[in-house]
Design an enzyme around this catalytic site. Structure first.
Site, short mmCIF file in Angstrom:
data_model
loop_
_atom_site.label_atom_id
_atom_site.label_comp_id
_atom_site.label_asym_id
_atom_site.label_seq_id
_atom_site.Cartn_x
_atom_site.Cartn_y
_atom_site.Cartn_z
N LYS A 53 4.75 5.93 1.30
CA LYS A 53 5.36 4.96 2.21
C LYS A 53 6.84 4.80 2.04
CE LYS A 53 0.85 2.58 2.55
NZ LYS A 53 0.17 1.36 2.02
N GLN A 97 0.50 -4.29 -0.66
CA GLN A 97 -0.46 -3.22 -1.18
C GLN A 97 -1.80 -3.86 -1.72
OE1 GLN A 97 0.07 -0.05 -0.22
NE2 GLN A 97 -2.06 0.45 -0.94
N ASP A 120 1.13 -4.82 8.67
CA ASP A 120 -0.20 -4.08 8.34
C ASP A 120 -1.21 -4.81 9.52
OD1 ASP A 120 -0.96 -2.54 6.46
OD2 ASP A 120 -0.56 -3.98 4.76
#
Ligand code: GUN
Length: 312
Positions: A53, A97, A120
């Site tokens: 990422k 994460q 997200d």
């Protein structure tokens, strides 16, 4: 029949080109788009995903910073870090994460994210807005799937979609998106949105669904996100002739990554098929970048997001 292979790497490049243009435009307005990631503990898979990422951010002109806490960190320590990032005006997007260590209440952490920075799309506000078709941020993996369907001009309207997954990351947002109609939303003709957003018939299966093959065989579009090989494999006999098969599963066996789908046999039966790696994975990362420039533009005064394609 030999399936058309849906090339996520190639489509991700197109997404990233557009993200780069938007990041450059924001830069001209004096805004350096910035993503902060949070890693709690030292899970090697999480670390390797985060590395990808950050590399991708660098490719499109997004500044990225990683914040790490030890696996022994307390709930309050994680919440304090989130609070600091929420308040930092130079940080536009925050990604925690997952999975978090077992002692951490993930819901409380995700709920603690400022919805405007939740790249997200997992905060309850952002997930809930999808139910009303009023979302701005949509979770990265299902957004990547929608963009792939769009790129290959696969219309979901009237189709039977079967999703093997019921998580907030994949199954639930897809279900909501594909089945919710907003009668107030006026969609311009000939846009990507028109063909994709609505009117699919969706069946959601999960680990406790008996005789899952019964459903997969009925699918015009099969989206599988199980990730439990070798226990669970989608074999050719589970797939309808000519179906679109989207493989979201990732299982590591030895040093190799496998999807849920037995690629070689299903390739001869499906109409379209995503590979693993090189299918949904690169699209997920591209959509993280896409969501990050959306959050950055929305946090910038006197401008709106300049992206031709929103997909969802
Ligand atoms: N872990 C696996 N997939 C994801 C994702 O899309 N976002 C986050 N935050 N964690 C993940």
């Amino acid at each position: 029949m030999t399936a058309i292979i849906m090339d996520g790497k190639q489509v991700a490049v197109l997404v990233k080109d557009e993200v780069r243009r938007e990041a450059d435009r924001l830069q001209e307005l004096g805004v350096g788009t910035c993503l902060a990631t949070v890693l709690v503990g030292d899970d090697p898979a999480s670390r390797s995903y985060l590395k990808m990422k950050h590399k991708a951010c660098g490719e499109v002109g997004i500044i990225s910073k990683n914040y790490e806490l030890p696996a022994s960190a307390s709930q309050n320590e994680v919440l304090d870090l989130i609070d600091t990032l929420n308040r930092d005006n130079n940080v536009h997007g925050i990604l925690v994460q997952l999975p978090l260590p077992g002692n951490i209440d993930s819901f409380q952490i995700i709920e603690g994210l400022l919805p405007a920075k939740d790249v997200d799309g997992l905060n309850p506000i952002n997930l809930g807005r999808i139910s009303y078709r009023k979302h701005s941020i949509f979770p990265c993996t299902p957004k990547g799937i929608m963009a792939l369907l769009n790129h290959y001009e696969i219309n979901v309207a009237g189709k039977h979609l079967v999703i093997l997954n019921r998580s907030n990351l994949v199954g639930k947002p897809l279900y909501q998106l594909l089945t919710t109609v907003d009668p107030m939303q006026v969609l311009p003709l000939n846009t990507d949105m028109l063909m994709l957003n609505q009117d699919a018939t969706v069946t959601m299966c999960h680990s406790k669904t008996p005789l899952v093959d019964k459903y997969t065989r009925e699918a015009d579009i099969l989206i599988t996100a199980v990730g439990k090989r070798p226990e669970f494999v989608v074999t050719a006999d589970m797939v309808k002739e000519g179906a679109v098969v989207i493989d979201v599963g990732v299982s590591r066996m030895g040093s190799k990554l496998y999807g849920d789908v037995d690629f070689e046999s299903v390739r001869d039966r499906a109409g379209y098929l995503t590979p693993v790696p090189g299918g949904v994975g690169p699209m997920t990362i591209a959509m993280l970048l896409h969501n990050t420039v959306i959050t950055a533009a929305e946090q910038t005064k006197n401008t709106t997001v300049h992206l031709v394609k929103r997909w969802v």
